[in-house]
Scaffold this motif. Structure first.
Motif, short mmCIF file in Angstrom:
data_model
loop_
_atom_site.label_atom_id
_atom_site.label_comp_id
_atom_site.label_asym_id
_atom_site.label_seq_id
_atom_site.Cartn_x
_atom_site.Cartn_y
_atom_site.Cartn_z
N VAL A 1 75.38 91.75 123.04
CA VAL A 1 76.45 92.74 123.03
C VAL A 1 77.11 92.69 121.66
O VAL A 1 77.76 91.70 121.33
CB VAL A 1 77.50 92.45 124.13
N PRO A 2 76.92 93.70 120.84
CA PRO A 2 77.48 93.65 119.49
C PRO A 2 78.97 93.93 119.49
O PRO A 2 79.46 94.80 120.21
CB PRO A 2 76.72 94.75 118.75
N TYR A 3 79.70 93.18 118.68
CA TYR A 3 81.06 93.57 118.32
C TYR A 3 81.09 93.67 116.80
O TYR A 3 80.45 92.88 116.11
CB TYR A 3 82.11 92.60 118.86
N TYR A 4 81.76 94.69 116.30
CA TYR A 4 81.65 95.04 114.88
C TYR A 4 82.80 94.46 114.07
O TYR A 4 83.98 94.63 114.41
CB TYR A 4 81.58 96.56 114.73
N GLU B 1 82.58 97.75 127.77
CA GLU B 1 81.38 98.59 127.81
C GLU B 1 80.20 97.83 128.40
O GLU B 1 79.40 98.39 129.15
CB GLU B 1 81.06 99.10 126.40
N ALA B 2 80.09 96.54 128.05
CA ALA B 2 78.97 95.75 128.58
C ALA B 2 79.09 95.58 130.09
O ALA B 2 78.11 95.72 130.82
CB ALA B 2 78.94 94.38 127.89
N LEU C 1 78.22 87.99 123.34
CA LEU C 1 78.85 88.80 122.29
C LEU C 1 78.48 88.22 120.93
O LEU C 1 78.67 87.03 120.68
CB LEU C 1 80.38 88.77 122.44
N VAL D 1 78.90 89.02 130.74
CA VAL D 1 79.13 88.46 129.40
C VAL D 1 79.53 87.00 129.55
O VAL D 1 80.60 86.68 130.09
CB VAL D 1 80.22 89.26 128.65
N ARG E 1 86.72 96.15 123.66
CA ARG E 1 85.86 97.33 123.79
C ARG E 1 84.44 96.92 124.15
O ARG E 1 83.82 97.46 125.07
CB ARG E 1 85.86 98.13 122.48
N ALA E 2 83.93 95.93 123.41
CA ALA E 2 82.55 95.51 123.62
C ALA E 2 82.35 94.92 125.02
O ALA E 2 81.36 95.23 125.70
CB ALA E 2 82.15 94.48 122.55
N GLU F 1 88.46 95.13 119.35
CA GLU F 1 87.03 95.42 119.29
C GLU F 1 86.26 94.55 120.28
O GLU F 1 85.31 95.01 120.93
CB GLU F 1 86.51 95.21 117.87
N LEU F 2 86.68 93.30 120.43
CA LEU F 2 86.05 92.43 121.42
C LEU F 2 86.25 93.01 122.84
O LEU F 2 85.31 93.02 123.64
CB LEU F 2 86.65 91.03 121.36
#
Length: 459
Positions: free
Chosen positions: A169-172, A192-193, A148, A200, A188-189, A185-186
């Motif tokens: 794996v991007p987190y915004y 999805e990954a 991440l 991860v 979610r990322a 947000e973490l």
């Protein structure tokens, strides 16, 4: 990106400036593309350089004339270091770094965090970057393994992941909330990954942030540690800007302290460097990594990777020990050291505020406060006409803007594309490292260019 197309073009322009009748609209290239303080006029810290000079020529330590050139505590420090690393700065050291110097760094970490630090968990490295790369090389087995990474991110992370054949794996980060970091947000990322078949294995956190300059709160950091523990994810804490905190009410807290305060078992890799802070010894290449809560098998693998390069350079190792153990109150060198440190940090704070305020006055530009680190990361909103011109030039909008800025002013910035960003947004990263004498000129040049650019490409 920080040494990419715009920077290459800047080098060509510098060469042209050396020619008579160069015809360029400026007389100087100002490199705001990279956190390289001494290249922009920052003066080295006297005590660090004195000790390093004595270590490189130890015959000076007890020479009669040395008393007139070097304070007693600098000579005493060099004498202790030379006694601790037989052979001086020339020979190889232990692959993790000289035991004496690791001991010095370990004791400093203990004072900072209030928790024990085992020097055998420390690796002295040629800057923080090789340490980050070592953790990734040891962790990633193929493209199904992922880390991440914050977006915007420092390109070291995406580049190393590609080199190691791993996945990013991007987190915004939330620009509307001062580039805040959200555990939602973490989650979610990660979800999805995993749904895409990714394993991860790590979470990279840059605090204070690069390129965004945010500083995490203690509560936010605790949430992150609990998240990593819950999800069985290792935490990679990039803390190279720990001395660079400017925002009122903000202070640096290490993830090592948070992990220990919580009694957490999360695997933690902490990174620090001599390149940033108020010292800026970038070219000397020194740093450390602490591997906390890491099993012996993985530590052995890290040692094997360190052994491939035999050892990091001794001058960088020494400088890292000095950064972590500067002169203390009551010592001869302390008054000058404190004066130099304060002057640099206060000036950086002043320059950051001046630059951010000026950026926020520009049409179509918004910029969050630089709470820490060395950078501003403004968002720019360009017209359809400007974006069409960028496309015709084969560039993204922020790349086009950055190149045009360079050609018009000599100011070098990095397009946000190089750091990754939310789809549909455009940014650029600029340091606020130009000297007090130069920062006003940089602000004026950027402001004048921006107005002309916006007028030229107005729909």
């Amino acid at each position: 990106a920080v040494r990419g197309e715009v920077v290459v073009a800047a080098g060509d322009l510098e060469a042209k400036l050396g020619q008579a009748g160069h015809g360029l609209p400026f007389e100087k290239v100002v490199r705001c593309n990279i956190g390289n303080p001494q290249a922009l006029g920052q003066t080295p810290v006297t005590f660090f350089r004195q000790v390093l000079a004595l270590c490189d020529w130890p015959a000076l330590i007890d020479a009669p004339e040395a008393a007139g050139l070097f304070p007693a505590d600098a000579r005493a420090r060099a004498r202790a270091i030379m006694a601790g690393i037989p052979g001086g700065t020339g020979p190889y050291s232990h692959s993790q770094g000289a035991p004496f110097l690791r001991g010095e760094v370990a004791r400093a970490i203990e004072r900072r965090d209030g928790h024990p630090c085992n020097m055998n968990n420390l690796y002295l490295t040629d800057g923080a970057s090789p340490a980050v790369q070592a953790v990734m090389r040891a962790s990633l087995r193929g493209p199904d393994d992922a880390i991440l990474v914050p977006v915007p991110q420092y390109p070291l992370y995406s580049a190393t992941l590609r080199l190691c054949n791993g996945s990013m794996v991007p987190y915004y980060l939330d620009e509307a909330a001062d580039w805040g970091m959200s555990v939602d947000e973490l989650s979610r990322a990660v979800n999805e990954a995993r749904a895409a078949g990714k394993n991860v294995r790590g979470l990279a956190v840059i605090n204070p942030g690069n390129p965004t300059g945010q500083c995490l709160s203690e509560e936010n950091m605790k949430e992150v540690v609990r998240f990593c523990e819950r999800e069985s994810i290792a935490l990679m804490a990039d803390e190279v800007y720990q001395q660079n905190v400017y925002a009122e009410g903000k202070t640096f807290i290490s993830f090592k302290k948070i992990v220990c305060d919580l009694g957490s078992s999360v695997e933690l890799f902490s990174f620090h460097s001599i390149s940033k802070g108020f010292y800026g010894e970038c070219g000397r290449r020194g740093g450390y990594m602490e591997a906390h809560n890491v099993d012996d098998g993985f530590r052995a693998l890290l040692y094997k990777l360190a052994s491939v390069n035999l050892c990091s350079n001794l001058n960088g190792q020494i400088c890292m020990s000095l950064v972590m153990n500067p002169p203390q109150e009551g010592e001869e060198s302390y008054p000058l050291f404190a004066k130099e440190r304060e002057a640099i940090l206060v000036s950086l704070k002043r320059r950051s505020r001046k630059l951010v305020a000026a950026l926020n006055e520009l049409e179509g530009v918004t910029c969050n406060e630089a709470q820490g680190a060395m950078y501003a990361f403004p968002q720019i909103r360009l017209s359809a006409k400007a974006l069409a011109a960028a496309e015709a030039a084969g560039r993204k909008g922020d790349q086009f803007y950055s190149m045009e800025l360079l050609k018009a002013t000599g100011v070098v910035v990095v397009a946000g594309t190089g750091f990754k960003q939310v789809e549909g947004t455009l940014h650029f990263r600029t340091t606020f490292l130009p000297s007090e004498a130069d920062i006003d000129s940089v602000v004026d040049k950027v402001s004048q260019f921006h107005k002309k650019f916006m007028d030229k490409y107005r729909d």
